[in-house]
Design an enzyme around this catalytic site. Structure first.
Site, PDB file in Angstrom:
ATOM      1  N   THR A   3       0.799  -1.226   0.000  1.00  0.00           N
ATOM      2  CA  THR A   3       0.000   0.000   0.000  1.00  0.00           C
ATOM      3  C   THR A   3       0.831   1.276   0.000  1.00  0.00           C
ATOM      4  O   THR A   3       0.272   2.368  -0.062  1.00  0.00           O
ATOM      5  CB  THR A   3      -0.943   0.029   1.218  1.00  0.00           C
ATOM      6  OG1 THR A   3      -0.162  -0.079   2.422  1.00  0.00           O
ATOM      7  CG2 THR A   3      -1.942  -1.113   1.154  1.00  0.00           C
ATOM      8  N   GLY A   4       2.155   1.166   0.059  1.00  0.00           N
ATOM      9  CA  GLY A   4       3.008   2.354   0.064  1.00  0.00           C
ATOM     10  C   GLY A   4       3.241   2.907  -1.333  1.00  0.00           C
ATOM     11  O   GLY A   4       2.783   2.344  -2.339  1.00  0.00           O
ATOM     12  N   ALA A   5       3.980   4.027  -1.399  1.00  0.00           N
ATOM     13  CA  ALA A   5       4.260   4.661  -2.691  1.00  0.00           C
ATOM     14  C   ALA A   5       5.029   3.729  -3.616  1.00  0.00           C
ATOM     15  O   ALA A   5       4.745   3.653  -4.814  1.00  0.00           O
ATOM     16  CB  ALA A   5       5.035   5.964  -2.479  1.00  0.00           C
ATOM     17  N   VAL A   6       6.003   3.010  -3.064  1.00  0.00           N
ATOM     18  CA  VAL A   6       6.746   2.043  -3.876  1.00  0.00           C
ATOM     19  C   VAL A   6       5.893   0.808  -4.129  1.00  0.00           C
ATOM     20  O   VAL A   6       5.897   0.249  -5.232  1.00  0.00           O
ATOM     21  CB  VAL A   6       8.073   1.664  -3.200  1.00  0.00           C
ATOM     22  CG1 VAL A   6       8.784   0.552  -3.983  1.00  0.00           C
ATOM     23  CG2 VAL A   6       8.989   2.881  -3.092  1.00  0.00           C
TER      24      VAL A   6
ATOM     25  N   ARG B 283      21.496  -5.004   2.405  1.00  0.00           N
ATOM     26  CA  ARG B 283      22.385  -4.540   1.334  1.00  0.00           C
ATOM     27  C   ARG B 283      23.859  -4.780   1.609  1.00  0.00           C
ATOM     28  O   ARG B 283      24.622  -5.114   0.705  1.00  0.00           O
ATOM     29  CB  ARG B 283      22.156  -3.042   1.075  1.00  0.00           C
ATOM     30  CG  ARG B 283      20.853  -2.735   0.382  1.00  0.00           C
ATOM     31  CD  ARG B 283      20.665  -1.231   0.250  1.00  0.00           C
ATOM     32  NE  ARG B 283      19.340  -0.917  -0.274  1.00  0.00           N
ATOM     33  CZ  ARG B 283      18.724   0.236  -0.075  1.00  0.00           C
ATOM     34  NH1 ARG B 283      19.298   1.180   0.642  1.00  0.00           N
ATOM     35  NH2 ARG B 283      17.526   0.441  -0.584  1.00  0.00           N
TER      36      ARG B 283
ATOM     37  N   CYS C 277      18.107   4.163  -4.000  1.00  0.00           N
ATOM     38  CA  CYS C 277      17.676   4.829  -5.237  1.00  0.00           C
ATOM     39  C   CYS C 277      18.742   5.753  -5.808  1.00  0.00           C
ATOM     40  O   CYS C 277      18.992   5.768  -7.020  1.00  0.00           O
ATOM     41  CB  CYS C 277      16.376   5.603  -4.995  1.00  0.00           C
ATOM     42  SG  CYS C 277      16.415   6.688  -3.552  1.00  0.00           S
TER      43      CYS C 277
ATOM     44  N   GLN D 271      17.660  15.302  -4.073  1.00  0.00           N
ATOM     45  CA  GLN D 271      16.744  14.176  -3.967  1.00  0.00           C
ATOM     46  C   GLN D 271      15.318  14.606  -3.653  1.00  0.00           C
ATOM     47  O   GLN D 271      15.055  15.393  -2.740  1.00  0.00           O
ATOM     48  CB  GLN D 271      17.251  13.186  -2.913  1.00  0.00           C
ATOM     49  CG  GLN D 271      18.555  12.510  -3.345  1.00  0.00           C
ATOM     50  CD  GLN D 271      19.095  11.519  -2.346  1.00  0.00           C
ATOM     51  OE1 GLN D 271      20.276  11.553  -2.017  1.00  0.00           O
ATOM     52  NE2 GLN D 271      18.258  10.602  -1.862  1.00  0.00           N
TER      53      GLN D 271
ATOM     54  N   LYS E 258      25.615   5.119   2.553  1.00  0.00           N
ATOM     55  CA  LYS E 258      25.094   4.090   1.657  1.00  0.00           C
ATOM     56  C   LYS E 258      25.609   4.278   0.237  1.00  0.00           C
ATOM     57  O   LYS E 258      26.019   3.304  -0.424  1.00  0.00           O
ATOM     58  CB  LYS E 258      23.561   4.098   1.684  1.00  0.00           C
ATOM     59  CG  LYS E 258      22.961   3.514   2.951  1.00  0.00           C
ATOM     60  CD  LYS E 258      21.452   3.400   2.864  1.00  0.00           C
ATOM     61  CE  LYS E 258      20.763   4.724   3.027  1.00  0.00           C
ATOM     62  NZ  LYS E 258      19.296   4.609   3.138  1.00  0.00           N
TER      63      LYS E 258
ATOM     64  N   HIS F 216      15.161  12.117  -8.689  1.00  0.00           N
ATOM     65  CA  HIS F 216      16.406  12.601  -8.084  1.00  0.00           C
ATOM     66  C   HIS F 216      17.346  13.146  -9.164  1.00  0.00           C
ATOM     67  O   HIS F 216      17.464  12.560 -10.256  1.00  0.00           O
ATOM     68  CB  HIS F 216      17.141  11.465  -7.370  1.00  0.00           C
ATOM     69  CG  HIS F 216      16.454  10.949  -6.150  1.00  0.00           C
ATOM     70  ND1 HIS F 216      15.384  11.572  -5.544  1.00  0.00           N
ATOM     71  CD2 HIS F 216      16.715   9.836  -5.400  1.00  0.00           C
ATOM     72  CE1 HIS F 216      15.015  10.879  -4.491  1.00  0.00           C
ATOM     73  NE2 HIS F 216      15.800   9.814  -4.372  1.00  0.00           N
TER      74      HIS F 216
ATOM     75  N   ASN G  90      12.986   8.185  -8.969  1.00  0.00           N
ATOM     76  CA  ASN G  90      13.484   7.434  -7.823  1.00  0.00           C
ATOM     77  C   ASN G  90      12.537   6.331  -7.363  1.00  0.00           C
ATOM     78  O   ASN G  90      12.953   5.387  -6.692  1.00  0.00           O
ATOM     79  CB  ASN G  90      13.761   8.377  -6.656  1.00  0.00           C
ATOM     80  CG  ASN G  90      12.577   9.260  -6.308  1.00  0.00           C
ATOM     81  OD1 ASN G  90      12.191  10.119  -7.109  1.00  0.00           O
ATOM     82  ND2 ASN G  90      11.992   9.070  -5.147  1.00  0.00           N
TER      83      ASN G  90
END
Length: 349
Positions: A12-15, A100, A129, A156, A220, A253, A327
């Site tokens: 349900t998130g943006a991604v 990661r 991203c 960003q 990162k 971005h 992004n």
């Protein structure tokens, strides 16, 4: 196999919404799709290929008979549930920072290091991203001319901080237009003690600060770049440094990247040729026509756009690039689904 049982964790998130749409457009044969989220989102109805699907609360039993998990629900959620999914027999592609830097987990941009997928043990990590769009542009340059140093400053978009931060910025903009005081409860980092408006502003902090003064986002970018290109997150062979800034842009971005290559005979024309040949890259670089990448024109597209190519006239073998990408697509949902496509094509599920 006639098709795969797929679960989207964080649907349900943006991604998550973009994972659903990118999966629908992919060549992955989906037999059944399960949409998973937190208890507060359970019961929502979303569509996959115009078919309604009800979102389910994520539990340890959610992954029974699931072949493939696409995850973007936050690092803590991935750490809790993905090992369970692997034990249940699923292969997981994770769009959080949870795994990661694990040496046993491949960190993959398919156009750059697809072969790393062969080493997976059930979990594959999607890079950050900002790292993805930079490294996909640097990889062909690195392979053709060598790469000694990278200095990147990022611009960003607020969508990288989540839907709530995006909504907050738009509210701040309206407050400003109404001559009201702008309020902030999320940016730059929700869990930090101080918050500042992003609308009409720039915030040189993305994620928390480390002891050395760098933010975790900068950390990162530095170490993910080394892991992807050199298979060693601490390799000294390429020097990388970053300054990451949140800007009042909704999607896309931008990155200003300075590089020093090993081959002093390298030219702008040579770099452009390598970039043009790279899958997933579109070169937009014509100063005479004012053609260069922009977030507004990159939004909604899977490709990464590169322009403003120019040699540093003070330092032989040094160049500047401007890199822009959506992004939430190449930086998140599309790269995740693209990894899954490669897993299917290579028989790694």
């Amino acid at each position: 196999m006639n098709g795969y049982n797929v679960a989207i964790l964080g649907a349900t998130g943006a991604v998550g919404s973009r994972l659903i749409s990118q999966l629908a457009q992919s060549n992955i044969p989906v037999k059944n799709l399960k949409l998973l989220a937190s208890a507060r989102s359970a019961g929502k109805v979303l569509k996959f290929k115009n078919e309604p699907l009800t979102v389910e609360e994520t539990t340890p039993d959610s992954f029974k008979n699931v072949d493939l998990v696409l995850a973007s629900a936050g690092g803590n959620v991935s750490q809790k549930f993905l090992p369970i999914a692997v034990q249940s027999g699923a292969v997981c592609v994770d769009n959080t920072s949870a795994f990661r830097m694990d040496p046993d987990v491949p960190l993959v941009i398919p156009e750059v290091n697809r072969e790393a997928l062969k080493r997976h043990h059930g979990i594959i990590a999607n890079p950050n991203c900002s790292t993805i769009q930079m490294v996909i542009a640097l990889a062909p340059i690195y392979h053709a001319f060598g790469l000694k140093q990278v200095i990147v400053s990022t611009y960003q978009a607020v969508s990288g901080a989540g839907q709530a931060a995006w909504n907050e910025m738009l509210h701040q903009a309206q407050q400003r237009l109404n001559n009201e005081a702008m309020t902030a409860k999320i940016t730059p980092v929700k869990g930090e003690p101080h918050h500042y408006p992003l609308a009409f502003n720039l915030l040189p902090q993305i994620d928390v600060f480390e002891d050395n003064g760098y933010t975790h986002e900068e950390w990162k970018m530095i170490h993910e770049t080394k892991k992807i290109l050199l298979d060693d997150m601490d390799s000294p062979d390429i020097k990388v440094t970053a300054t990451c800034v949140r800007v009042p842009v909704e999607l896309g971005h931008g990155e200003s990247v300075y590089i020093e290559v090993a081959d002093k005979k390298a030219t702008v024309a040579g770099l452009r040729q390598q970039l043009t040949r790279m899958p997933g890259i579109i070169v937009q670089d014509d100063p005479a026509e004012q053609l260069y990448p922009q977030p507004l024109t990159a939004a909604g597209k899977r490709e990464t756009f590169v322009g403003r190519l120019r040699a540093d006239e003070e330092n032989p073998g040094a160049f500047n690039l401007w890199i822009v990408s959506d992004n939430l697509l190449k930086g998140a949902a599309w790269n995740t689904v693209e990894i899954a496509e490669c897993l299917v094509e290579d028989g790694l599920i």
